[in-house]
Design an enzyme around this catalytic site. Sequence first.
Site, PDB file in Angstrom:
ATOM      1  N   THR A  25      33.564 -29.312 -53.138  1.00 63.48           N
ATOM      2  CA  THR A  25      33.919 -30.377 -52.201  1.00 63.48           C
ATOM      3  C   THR A  25      32.863 -30.454 -51.097  1.00 63.48           C
ATOM      4  O   THR A  25      32.190 -29.464 -50.822  1.00 63.48           O
ATOM      5  CB  THR A  25      35.288 -30.012 -51.598  1.00 63.48           C
ATOM      6  OG1 THR A  25      36.246 -30.106 -52.637  1.00 63.48           O
ATOM      7  CG2 THR A  25      35.698 -30.870 -50.442  1.00 63.48           C
ATOM      8  N   THR A  57      37.515 -26.418 -47.746  1.00 62.13           N
ATOM      9  CA  THR A  57      37.230 -26.468 -49.174  1.00 62.13           C
ATOM     10  C   THR A  57      37.819 -25.237 -49.834  1.00 62.13           C
ATOM     11  O   THR A  57      37.727 -24.137 -49.290  1.00 62.13           O
ATOM     12  CB  THR A  57      35.718 -26.554 -49.472  1.00 62.13           C
ATOM     13  OG1 THR A  57      35.540 -26.514 -50.893  1.00 62.13           O
ATOM     14  CG2 THR A  57      34.917 -25.435 -48.824  1.00 62.13           C
ATOM     15  N   GLY A  70      43.200 -26.097 -53.313  1.00 63.10           N
ATOM     16  CA  GLY A  70      43.949 -27.037 -52.485  1.00 63.10           C
ATOM     17  C   GLY A  70      45.417 -26.729 -52.287  1.00 63.10           C
ATOM     18  O   GLY A  70      45.956 -26.917 -51.189  1.00 63.10           O
TER      19      GLY A  70
HETATM   20  N1  ASP Z   1      40.098 -28.374 -52.032  1.00 66.33           N
HETATM   21  C1  ASP Z   1      39.774 -29.175 -53.179  1.00 66.33           C
HETATM   22  C2  ASP Z   1      41.032 -29.469 -53.943  1.00 66.33           C
HETATM   23  O1  ASP Z   1      41.852 -28.597 -54.078  1.00 66.33           O
HETATM   24  C3  ASP Z   1      38.807 -28.524 -54.085  1.00 66.33           C
HETATM   25  C4  ASP Z   1      37.555 -28.058 -53.412  1.00 66.33           C
HETATM   26  O2  ASP Z   1      37.538 -27.777 -52.235  1.00 66.33           O
HETATM   27  O3  ASP Z   1      36.539 -27.985 -54.071  1.00 66.33           O
HETATM   28  O4  ASP Z   1      41.159 -30.546 -54.439  1.00 66.33           O
END
Ligand code: ASP
Length: 354
Positions: free
Chosen positions: A219, A270, A273
């Site tokens: 992300t 990030t 999630g």
């Molecule tokens: N936090 C993001 C999600 O769970 C994934 C990520 O941070 O890469 O969608």
Amino acid sequence: MVKILTYFIAIFLLFGCKNEEKSTSERKKISENATQKEENFGIVIHGGAGTILKENMSDSLKAAYKAKLKEAISVGYEILKNGGTSLDAVTQTINVMEDSPLFNAGKGAVFTHEGSNELDASIMDGATLNAGAVAGVKHIKNPIDLARDVMQNSEHVMLYGAGAEEFAKGLGYKMMDTSYFYTQNRYKSLQRVLEREKAQNEKKISFEDSYIKNSKFGTVGCAALDKHGNLAAGTSTGGMTNKRWNRIGDAPIIGAGTYANNATCAVSSTGWGEYFIRSVVAYDISALMEYKGMTLQEAAYEVIQKKVPALGGDGGIVAIDKDGNVAMEFNTAGMYRATMNSEGELVFKIYKEE
Ligand code: ASP
């Protein structure tokens, strides 16, 4: 009589001058402080956290990440240096990363179980506590722009899927063909995860071992403080590889993936999630500062090194506080991250130390 009058005039002039001197020096001091405050701005970005292992990182790939993060943060830095807003810095910095296939956002987004790309993004203005978010959009090149439009040009905070895209069309957004989001790397990652999933079903490997433990996230996010003392944060992502059933992560959830408040800090998250939503990561950091008087670094440590792992989650944050202090905290092997001080000096790191 004349003597007495001269005496009083002399006394008056003496004190008058002294006062004048004092007020000039006071004014100077105040204006120096004001300039210092005015010059106080900062920016910090991430390009995702996860199992980023040194042994899998070639010099050329590392250089590519460094160059792209530098390009992205320089855009925001210039905006801030020229007196622009933290909202513009956050949006335009994220645009650079959304347009790069290196990151899991915009071009380069991960694939869903069904083989499509569903994008999430959010942004928050620390001055007004206004916020905007979109989730599950499939044809928007730069979801962070649409999140900002939701904040500024709708009466809502969060729009989802086809409705969000209708809103975008009304504002003249170009609808991208879904092939724009295809990258071979991400497609291969989906195939690998699907194979592991198959093995999981056959051999009864736990969900965690098969699916998540080898994840790189990717992300992108940015937090900034402008010369006007306004904070902003934004986050943009394709979510997690093999996500299904219109799963939505933390990135578009205000308080989990993104939060900004001029009274405390601006945060972009990030990581895994589901855990970031349950830990209300970004808001929790702000709340620990607001209600417990913690510093940004203490609050970030508390949430990322204690609360999130205690639940079983992993990931990281970047954040900046109202005085320009920066935090880049993560509990994974690595997190692509960069910051630039007001002299324009870049700090770029992936692992704990380098
Ligand atoms: N936090 C993001 C999600 O769970 C994934 C990520 O941070 O890469 O969608």
